[in-house]
Scaffold this active site. Sequence first.
Site, short mmCIF file in Angstrom:
data_model
loop_
_atom_site.label_atom_id
_atom_site.label_comp_id
_atom_site.label_asym_id
_atom_site.label_seq_id
_atom_site.Cartn_x
_atom_site.Cartn_y
_atom_site.Cartn_z
N SER A 9 1.16 -1.09 0.44
CA SER A 9 -0.17 -0.33 -0.10
C SER A 9 0.82 1.02 -0.20
CB SER A 9 -1.05 -0.15 0.90
OG SER A 9 -0.09 -0.52 2.35
N HIS A 27 -1.53 -2.89 -7.04
CA HIS A 27 -2.34 -2.13 -5.75
C HIS A 27 -3.85 -2.45 -5.55
CE1 HIS A 27 -2.94 0.82 -2.20
NE2 HIS A 27 -3.08 0.15 -1.98
N GLU A 47 -3.94 0.37 -8.13
CA GLU A 47 -3.16 1.27 -8.60
C GLU A 47 -1.43 0.46 -9.84
OE1 GLU A 47 -2.17 2.84 -5.25
OE2 GLU A 47 -2.60 5.65 -6.36
N ASN A 55 -2.44 6.24 -1.65
CA ASN A 55 -2.92 6.18 -0.03
C ASN A 55 -1.96 8.12 0.43
OD1 ASN A 55 -4.03 3.82 0.93
ND2 ASN A 55 -2.64 3.15 0.36
N1 3HC Z 1 -16.34 -8.91 -0.83
C1 3HC Z 1 -17.66 -9.38 -2.10
N2 3HC Z 1 -18.43 -8.32 -2.13
C2 3HC Z 1 -18.29 -7.28 -0.90
C3 3HC Z 1 -17.81 -6.93 -0.28
C4 3HC Z 1 -16.56 -8.44 0.09
N3 3HC Z 1 -15.87 -8.42 1.42
N4 3HC Z 1 -18.06 -6.22 0.55
C5 3HC Z 1 -19.35 -5.50 -0.12
N5 3HC Z 1 -19.14 -6.30 -1.45
C6 3HC Z 1 -20.63 -6.32 -2.33
C7 3HC Z 1 -22.06 -6.96 -1.74
O1 3HC Z 1 -22.12 -8.08 -1.77
C8 3HC Z 1 -23.29 -5.92 -2.04
O2 3HC Z 1 -23.12 -5.50 -3.99
P1 3HC Z 1 -24.77 -6.10 -4.35
O3 3HC Z 1 -24.91 -4.36 -4.31
O4 3HC Z 1 -24.02 -6.89 -5.74
O5 3HC Z 1 -26.16 -6.67 -3.91
C9 3HC Z 1 -22.35 -4.50 -2.14
O6 3HC Z 1 -20.69 -4.90 -2.21
C10 3HC Z 1 -22.41 -3.20 -1.68
O7 3HC Z 1 -22.11 -4.00 -0.35
P2 3HC Z 1 -23.99 -3.81 0.79
O8 3HC Z 1 -24.95 -2.82 0.53
O9 3HC Z 1 -23.17 -4.65 1.21
O10 3HC Z 1 -22.98 -2.35 1.39
P3 3HC Z 1 -22.06 -1.07 0.86
O11 3HC Z 1 -23.22 -0.55 -0.26
O12 3HC Z 1 -22.36 -0.45 2.08
O13 3HC Z 1 -21.21 -1.62 0.49
C11 3HC Z 1 -18.43 -1.17 0.72
C12 3HC Z 1 -19.76 -1.47 0.91
C13 3HC Z 1 -18.10 -1.61 -0.99
C14 3HC Z 1 -17.47 -1.69 1.38
C15 3HC Z 1 -18.54 0.48 0.50
O14 3HC Z 1 -19.04 0.90 1.86
C16 3HC Z 1 -17.21 0.73 0.12
O15 3HC Z 1 -17.34 1.31 -0.78
N6 3HC Z 1 -16.62 1.91 1.19
C17 3HC Z 1 -15.37 1.98 0.70
C18 3HC Z 1 -13.85 1.07 0.61
C19 3HC Z 1 -12.98 1.56 0.00
O16 3HC Z 1 -12.54 2.90 0.39
N7 3HC Z 1 -11.68 0.99 -0.15
C20 3HC Z 1 -10.58 1.70 -0.08
C21 3HC Z 1 -10.26 1.20 0.86
S1 3HC Z 1 -8.41 1.79 1.13
C22 3HC Z 1 -7.51 0.01 0.57
O17 3HC Z 1 -7.64 -0.60 0.43
C23 3HC Z 1 -5.98 0.69 0.15
C24 3HC Z 1 -5.56 0.30 1.18
O18 3HC Z 1 -3.63 0.30 1.01
C25 3HC Z 1 -5.19 0.91 2.42
#
Ligand code: 3HC
Length: 283
Positions: free
Chosen positions: A119, A140, A152, A190
């Site tokens: 990351s 990434h 990324e 990040n």
């Molecule tokens: N695995 C597979 N699918 C998943 C999942 C998982 N872990 N979590 C959620 N989903 C799917 C659900 O099944 C759902 O699919 P559908 O719309 O087809 O039914 C969809 O994602 C939406 O999920 P929910 O309805 O349960 O919940 P939300 O609408 O709140 O979405 C989320 C969940 C996609 C995690 C959303 O909250 C989100 O986008 N959050 C921000 C995530 C983010 O910013 N990620 C980047 C983090 S930074 C990073 O990773 C970099 C690192 O270096 C730190």
Amino acid sequence: MENRKAMVIGTGQMGAGIAQVLASASYNVVLYDLDTQALQKGISKIETSLKKAVQKEKIKECEMNETLARIQDTTSLSNGDDADIVIEAIVENLEVKKEVFKKLDQIVKKEAILASNTSALSITELGSVTKRPEKVIGMHFMNPVPVMKLVEVIRGLSTSEETYKEIKSITESLGKVPVLVKDFPGFVSNRILMPMINEAIYALYEGIASKEAIDEVMKLGMNHPMGPLQLADFIGLDTCLFIMEVLHEGFGDDKYRPCPLLKQYVKGGYLGHKVKRGFYEYE
Ligand code: 3HC
């Protein structure tokens, strides 16, 4: 991409997600971890995720079974010696990653690309411990891997154009969108995301608002799917602190100093969702 072989190193949240998307896109996957317990956990994460997809009728049960059959778990790196690409997704510790890259360089066929899901750490430095720095690149993925479109792609100082083109094409074959960035601390994702999260933690630390209020402001006001404190819990507070430290040290600029409250939470073992307590508590 039929018959192409990929090895994924590490069965945490990211490694399991990466193995899942590779297998779903018809790659034969060797999933490696140090012990069988970690491997079992990784495989069961993938099974749970695929079962949910079946329940939601996104894939058929036979597709789930075919995907799972394409994943071979192993505790021996040499089972992936003929892989076309290796994606490392282990603990964010430069020395540990360097050791893994040194080993991979000796074991995996010389035409293979060695990618890291780091990351924030330097791809150039990881490449420098191998005899194939031109084939070392950053890939990434974002959490949750099966959902997030972005990969990324980070070119180190020595990464070749050929390697970049290959990774671009592999990323697209997974249904993801590659975005090319240069190899500087925190890359782009990040470098922008973590100072925002750190600032939200400062707002809490200084008593500007409650955690719920801070998250509501960003969710309702900026249309973020999660508030920054909730997102920090989701990513892991230890990971957030680690990335802030990489930015702080890498740029030597105090604007990246980690908030004392973040340090305190990590020292206290409040690491977020994975241990069921961070800024919030989880059932
Ligand atoms: N695995 C597979 N699918 C998943 C999942 C998982 N872990 N979590 C959620 N989903 C799917 C659900 O099944 C759902 O699919 P559908 O719309 O087809 O039914 C969809 O994602 C939406 O999920 P929910 O309805 O349960 O919940 P939300 O609408 O709140 O979405 C989320 C969940 C996609 C995690 C959303 O909250 C989100 O986008 N959050 C921000 C995530 C983010 O910013 N990620 C980047 C983090 S930074 C990073 O990773 C970099 C690192 O270096 C730190």
